[in-house]
Design an enzyme around this catalytic site. Structure first.
Site, short mmCIF file in Angstrom:
data_model
loop_
_atom_site.label_atom_id
_atom_site.label_comp_id
_atom_site.label_asym_id
_atom_site.label_seq_id
_atom_site.Cartn_x
_atom_site.Cartn_y
_atom_site.Cartn_z
N ILE A 401 35.07 38.80 47.95
CA ILE A 401 34.75 39.88 46.17
C ILE A 401 34.04 41.22 46.86
O ILE A 401 33.27 40.85 46.93
CB ILE A 401 34.73 38.48 45.44
N HIS A 402 34.82 42.23 46.08
CA HIS A 402 33.79 43.06 46.13
C HIS A 402 33.73 43.84 44.76
O HIS A 402 34.22 43.72 43.83
CB HIS A 402 35.39 43.79 46.48
N PRO A 403 32.93 44.60 44.27
CA PRO A 403 31.76 44.27 45.78
C PRO A 403 30.31 43.68 45.08
O PRO A 403 30.13 43.60 44.16
CB PRO A 403 30.85 46.16 45.47
#
Length: 427
Positions: A401-403
């Site tokens: 899962i970014h950021p």
């Protein structure tokens, strides 16, 4: 319950009253102090001098704890459980008696010192503080005291965070030192004297050099571990087996003691993790077994935990030392990364100690370690993976899962063995 210094508390045990709950709230107070400094870099117009008021924090924390005490009492009443505030001991294998009310001594320790039980219930700031001990409780207390602006020193007899991965322990204390907590390494206290000003003069010995040192403090906090109170329970006359070194009760996988129908669970059990959630879960499972509702035993493997030091540290599974002991150096592969939380960038904060270590290889992941923001929130989800037998392949097949900081866990690909730079680059 009551500490030696007279601090009293209500229903809910150590965790609610003098442990996890007040500790996390005071840790949060310290984190907010750091957030205020960061806020300026993010454009918030904040006065140059910002100070912390201990009584305000203490009152709010105490009120929350008291609300939990009340909640427990109400729940007992709702479930029609009669609560008796008595000190219990065993008369025989089937009878409990309840009474109402009820190491080397360092000169000055008892009269002039406090413990972690007391620190959470002080109405006034402890001021300049010496914390004696280097357990997670000692480091957490020292961390939040420094974080709210108090001059804080930690006295360490041997190593910090015994039983935890020592590379990770080093990162935790390095971060604390870099942010102003003083450490008196390899030192043992000799005596505590109250001087005319009311301050406490502590004399200690540096065991490496043999030299003696003195300094004065407003408070001396002893955080050298909890001793099990098994002596007062009448266990000896019933033949309940204890570990003579630790004083803890020897227990089987089903929490049974050496005497049939006497059971022990939680911190008092030899070799058990001294953690609230394991005690709660073990107690519930024991109650269900005794009631004939289940045969399920408590699973003590891969219990996750977090140390709420200024830089939080969470782990699940084996330390590097333990993994090597069990599987040999060549039998494990360690993937690791030094990363920079995005929040640290604009704030221009040093991320030298933000680190991830995963013990992988061809089989199941043996251990997972993380230092950084919200460490407990990161580790909890990965702990589920351990119960499912997660492998390193599972980890790197997972989309991050970014950021986030947690995504760095599913991107680790550099092995310690390779000697390559493990610093994460890019966004």
């Amino acid at each position: 319950a009551c500490s030696k210094e007279g601090t009293k508390w209500g229903l809910g045990g150590t965790c609610v009253n003098v442990g996890c709950i007040p500790k996390k709230l005071m840790h949060q107070a310290a984190l907010l102090g750091t957030a205020v400094k960061d806020a300026k870099k993010y454009g918030w117009q904040i006065p140059d001098t910002v100070s912390h008021d201990w009584p305000t924090m203490a009152e709010a924390v105490h009120n929350h704890v008291k609300s939990l005490n009340w909640g427990h009492r109400v729940q007992l009443q709702d479930k029609k459980v009669k609560y008796m505030n008595l000190k219990g001991s065993l008369v025989d294998e089937h009878t409990v008696r309840g009474l109402s009310k009820a190491g080397k001594e360092i000169p000055g320790a008892a009269e002039h010192g406090i413990t972690s039980d007391d620190i959470f219930w002080l109405k006034k700031s402890p001021g300049k503080t010496l914390v004696v001990g280097a357990s997670y409780v000692a480091l957490e207390c020292a961390g939040f005291l420094k974080g709210i602006g108090l001059d804080t020193t930690v006295m360490v007899r041997s190593i910090a965070l015994r039983g935890f991965d020592q590379q990770m322990a080093g990162l935790v204390t390095e971060y604390m030192e870099a942010h102003g907590t003083r450490f008196a390494w390899k030192s043992v206290p000799n005596r505590v004297d109250k001087v005319s000003s009311g301050a406490l003069q502590v004399t200690w010995t540096d065991t490496q050099t043999g030299s003696e040192h003195k300094d004065t403090f407003d408070s001396v906090l002893w955080a050298v571990g909890r001793a099990p109170e098994t002596k007062a329970l009448g266990l000896d006359k019933l033949g309940v087996q204890l570990n003579k070194q630790t004083g803890k009760i020897v227990v089987g996988p089903d929490e049974s003691t050496s005497v049939p129908n006497i059971y022990a669970f939680g911190d008092i059990g030899e070799g058990r993790p001294e953690l609230t959630p394991t005690a709660i879960k073990a107690g519930k499972l024991l109650a269900r077994r005794l009631a004939g509702q289940s045969t399920e035993l408590m699973n003590y493997d891969n219990v996750p935990t977090t140390v709420f030091t200024p830089l939080e540290y969470s782990c699940v599974g084996l330390s590097e030392e333990e993994a090597e002991k069990r599987h040999g150096k060549d039998g494990i592969e360690i993937y690791h990364a030094f990363y920079k939380p995005l929040e640290f960038t604009v704030a221009e904060r040093d991320a030298s100690q933000c680190y991830i270590k995963v013990r992988g290889g061809t089989g199941k992941i043996l251990g997972l370690h993380f230092t950084g923001p919200n460490a407990g929130e990161v580790a909890q989800g990965f702990a589920v993976g351990f119960q499912c037998g997660a492998t390193y392949s599972h980890l790197i097949q997972t989309v991050g899962i970014h950021p986030t900081c947690a995504e760095e866990m599913v991107k680790v690909h550099i092995t310690k063995r390779s000697g390559l730079d493990a610093t994460v680059t890019g966004c």
